[in-house]
Write a protein that holds these residues in place. Structure first.
Motif, PDB file in Angstrom:
ATOM      1  N   GLN A 135       0.842  -1.212   0.000  1.00  0.00           N
ATOM      2  CA  GLN A 135       0.000   0.000   0.000  1.00  0.00           C
ATOM      3  C   GLN A 135       0.871   1.255   0.000  1.00  0.00           C
ATOM      4  OE1 GLN A 135      -3.670   0.387   1.374  1.00  0.00           O
ATOM      5  NE2 GLN A 135      -3.335   2.522   0.827  1.00  0.00           N
ATOM      6  N   GLN A 168      -9.056  13.515   1.772  1.00  0.00           N
ATOM      7  CA  GLN A 168     -10.108  12.665   2.329  1.00  0.00           C
ATOM      8  C   GLN A 168      -9.490  11.611   3.241  1.00  0.00           C
ATOM      9  OE1 GLN A 168     -12.308  11.366  -1.139  1.00  0.00           O
ATOM     10  NE2 GLN A 168     -12.985  13.428  -1.599  1.00  0.00           N
ATOM     11  N   ASN A 169     -10.332  10.837   3.901  1.00  0.00           N
ATOM     12  CA  ASN A 169      -9.846   9.772   4.793  1.00  0.00           C
ATOM     13  C   ASN A 169      -8.860   8.887   4.027  1.00  0.00           C
ATOM     14  OD1 ASN A 169     -13.125   9.689   5.997  1.00  0.00           O
ATOM     15  ND2 ASN A 169     -11.385  10.297   7.225  1.00  0.00           N
ATOM     16  N   GLY A 170      -7.754   8.581   4.678  1.00  0.00           N
ATOM     17  CA  GLY A 170      -6.778   7.673   4.063  1.00  0.00           C
ATOM     18  C   GLY A 170      -5.871   8.326   3.043  1.00  0.00           C
ATOM     19  N   THR A 174      -1.936  11.791   8.244  1.00  0.00           N
ATOM     20  CA  THR A 174      -1.327  11.370   9.510  1.00  0.00           C
ATOM     21  C   THR A 174       0.030  10.700   9.253  1.00  0.00           C
ATOM     22  OG1 THR A 174      -3.494  11.097  10.524  1.00  0.00           O
ATOM     23  CG2 THR A 174      -1.676   9.938  11.575  1.00  0.00           C
ATOM     24  N   GLU A 205      -4.142  12.869  16.246  1.00  0.00           N
ATOM     25  CA  GLU A 205      -5.554  12.718  15.867  1.00  0.00           C
ATOM     26  C   GLU A 205      -6.293  11.940  16.962  1.00  0.00           C
ATOM     27  OE1 GLU A 205      -6.178  10.447  12.316  1.00  0.00           O
ATOM     28  OE2 GLU A 205      -8.075  11.450  11.906  1.00  0.00           O
ATOM     29  N   GLU A 210      -6.032  17.230  12.630  1.00  0.00           N
ATOM     30  CA  GLU A 210      -7.487  17.436  12.757  1.00  0.00           C
ATOM     31  C   GLU A 210      -7.850  18.215  14.030  1.00  0.00           C
ATOM     32  OE1 GLU A 210      -9.603  16.332  10.482  1.00  0.00           O
ATOM     33  OE2 GLU A 210      -8.429  14.877   9.366  1.00  0.00           O
ATOM     34  N   HIS A 257     -10.514  18.247   7.341  1.00  0.00           N
ATOM     35  CA  HIS A 257     -11.435  17.908   6.258  1.00  0.00           C
ATOM     36  C   HIS A 257     -12.280  19.123   5.919  1.00  0.00           C
ATOM     37  CE1 HIS A 257     -11.224  13.775   8.235  1.00  0.00           C
ATOM     38  NE2 HIS A 257     -10.575  13.676   7.102  1.00  0.00           N
TER      39      HIS A 257
HETATM   40  P1  ATP Z   1      -7.809  10.225   7.995  1.00  0.00           P
HETATM   41  O1  ATP Z   1      -8.341  11.530   7.500  1.00  0.00           O
HETATM   42  O2  ATP Z   1      -8.819   9.125   7.921  1.00  0.00           O
HETATM   43  O3  ATP Z   1      -7.133  10.302   9.323  1.00  0.00           O
HETATM   44  P2  ATP Z   1      -5.189  10.229   6.657  1.00  0.00           P
HETATM   45  O4  ATP Z   1      -5.171  11.160   5.492  1.00  0.00           O
HETATM   46  O5  ATP Z   1      -4.571  10.711   7.919  1.00  0.00           O
HETATM   47  O6  ATP Z   1      -6.686   9.736   6.904  1.00  0.00           O
HETATM   48  P3  ATP Z   1      -3.353   8.023   6.873  1.00  0.00           P
HETATM   49  O7  ATP Z   1      -3.772   7.627   8.246  1.00  0.00           O
HETATM   50  O8  ATP Z   1      -2.046   8.695   6.718  1.00  0.00           O
HETATM   51  O9  ATP Z   1      -4.490   8.893   6.169  1.00  0.00           O
HETATM   52  O10 ATP Z   1      -3.371   6.697   5.991  1.00  0.00           O
HETATM   53  C1  ATP Z   1      -2.885   6.655   4.641  1.00  0.00           C
HETATM   54  C2  ATP Z   1      -2.965   5.224   4.149  1.00  0.00           C
HETATM   55  O11 ATP Z   1      -1.998   4.422   4.837  1.00  0.00           O
HETATM   56  C3  ATP Z   1      -4.314   4.565   4.400  1.00  0.00           C
HETATM   57  O12 ATP Z   1      -4.612   3.731   3.304  1.00  0.00           O
HETATM   58  C4  ATP Z   1      -4.086   3.745   5.648  1.00  0.00           C
HETATM   59  O13 ATP Z   1      -4.922   2.623   5.674  1.00  0.00           O
HETATM   60  C5  ATP Z   1      -2.626   3.360   5.501  1.00  0.00           C
HETATM   61  N1  ATP Z   1      -1.954   3.191   6.819  1.00  0.00           N
HETATM   62  C6  ATP Z   1      -1.728   4.173   7.706  1.00  0.00           C
HETATM   63  N2  ATP Z   1      -1.055   3.709   8.781  1.00  0.00           N
HETATM   64  C7  ATP Z   1      -0.866   2.380   8.549  1.00  0.00           C
HETATM   65  C8  ATP Z   1      -0.219   1.333   9.273  1.00  0.00           C
HETATM   66  N3  ATP Z   1       0.368   1.546  10.461  1.00  0.00           N
HETATM   67  N4  ATP Z   1      -0.216   0.095   8.710  1.00  0.00           N
HETATM   68  C9  ATP Z   1      -0.779  -0.139   7.516  1.00  0.00           C
HETATM   69  N5  ATP Z   1      -1.385   0.817   6.778  1.00  0.00           N
HETATM   70  C10 ATP Z   1      -1.438   2.061   7.276  1.00  0.00           C
END
Ligand code: ATP
Length: 230
Positions: free
Chosen positions: A14, A35-37, A41, A78, A155, A187
């Motif tokens: 990923q 957006q989410n993901g 973070t 977060e 956030e 967001h």
């Molecule tokens: P949100 O707004 O939901 O907090 P985000 O923009 O902060 O989302 P991240 O948490 O950085 O997104 O996640 C980015 C991608 O990496 C996502 O697909 C998530 O599932 C994946 N991911 C994040 N941390 C891990 C981890 N420790 N192990 C596996 N996959 C991870």
């Protein structure tokens, strides 16, 4: 000054963050949106050194961010993590001391911060007895009280009502005025447009927009920017 050069992160197959770059000078605010993901973070966790980058570099004043620099970073995670059995002053003193403040200086500064964020409650109240919004404000105070040079807020507006969101905006502006480099995720485009000198939008880890709020508005020929852009 924070310089992020081409950072990339995978979790297994990923791709979480791809070749991301930006610079934040002292006294500047950057909004990180997506957006989410999207990878927000993960970006923060790489800057904080909690995660290794697969590629790229993160520099503070021209030097790789190391343990020493991390002491200069104020971080609102977060997932809000407080110690429920501690009182307000015990919690803030703990964080202040972690970042090199003397306990007395933390306790002297605390009343002004409690007033600034309109925290309801006495400083001896236990955190578990505070409302969620007040708990969030205490966690913010923990990130701000030692006057960090770099402030990372994940956030920060989520869960705050409009009155408290406005107090938070003022708190962030104050830190900017005092010369902190600030990065926050959201967001909510209205917070981002109101506060950010420039913004980066991530989509599935890729940077899809980067620039000043005005540049991006002009690029789309309208006054609002949407999370679905571009
Ligand atoms: P949100 O707004 O939901 O907090 P985000 O923009 O902060 O989302 P991240 O948490 O950085 O997104 O996640 C980015 C991608 O990496 C996502 O697909 C998530 O599932 C994946 N991911 C994040 N941390 C891990 C981890 N420790 N192990 C596996 N996959 C991870």
């Amino acid at each position: 000054m924070l310089e992020v050069h081409g950072i990339t992160k995978h979790f297994g197959d990923q791709l979480a963050v791809a070749d991301e770059s930006f610079t934040i000078h002292p006294g500047e605010i950057m909004g990180l949106i997506g957006q989410n993901g999207a990878g927000k973070t993960t970006t923060f966790r790489m800057i904080l050194g909690f995660l290794r980058t697969d590629a790229g570099q993160i520099l503070w004043d021209g030097q790789p961010v190391g343990k020493m620099n991390r002491d200069l970073i104020g971080y609102l995670p977060e997932e809000r993590g407080l110690y429920p059995k501690l009182s307000i002053e015990e919690q803030v003193a703990f964080f202040g001391q972690l970042h090199g403040m003397r306990k007395k200086d933390v306790l002297d500064a605390l009343p002004e911060w409690l007033e600034r964020f309109d925290v309801k409650g006495k400083r001896t109240d236990k955190l578990k007895d505070l409302s969620k919004g007040n708990q969030q404000k205490i966690q913010l105070i923990c990130a701000l009280i030692f006057q960090p040079k770099l402030l990372i807020l994940d956030e920060p507006f989520s869960g705050l009502d409009p009155v408290n969101a406005s107090l938070l905006e003022q708190g962030i502006q104050l830190m900017k005025k005092q010369g902190a480099a600030i990065i926050f995720s959201s967001h909510d485009m209205s917070n981002v447009e109101a506060l950010s000198d420039h913004l980066v939008m991530l989509k599935n880890g890729e940077t899809v927009l980067s620039g000043t709020v005005d540049d991006i508005r002009n690029q789309f020929g309208r006054t609002r920017i949407y999370l679905q852009d571009p």
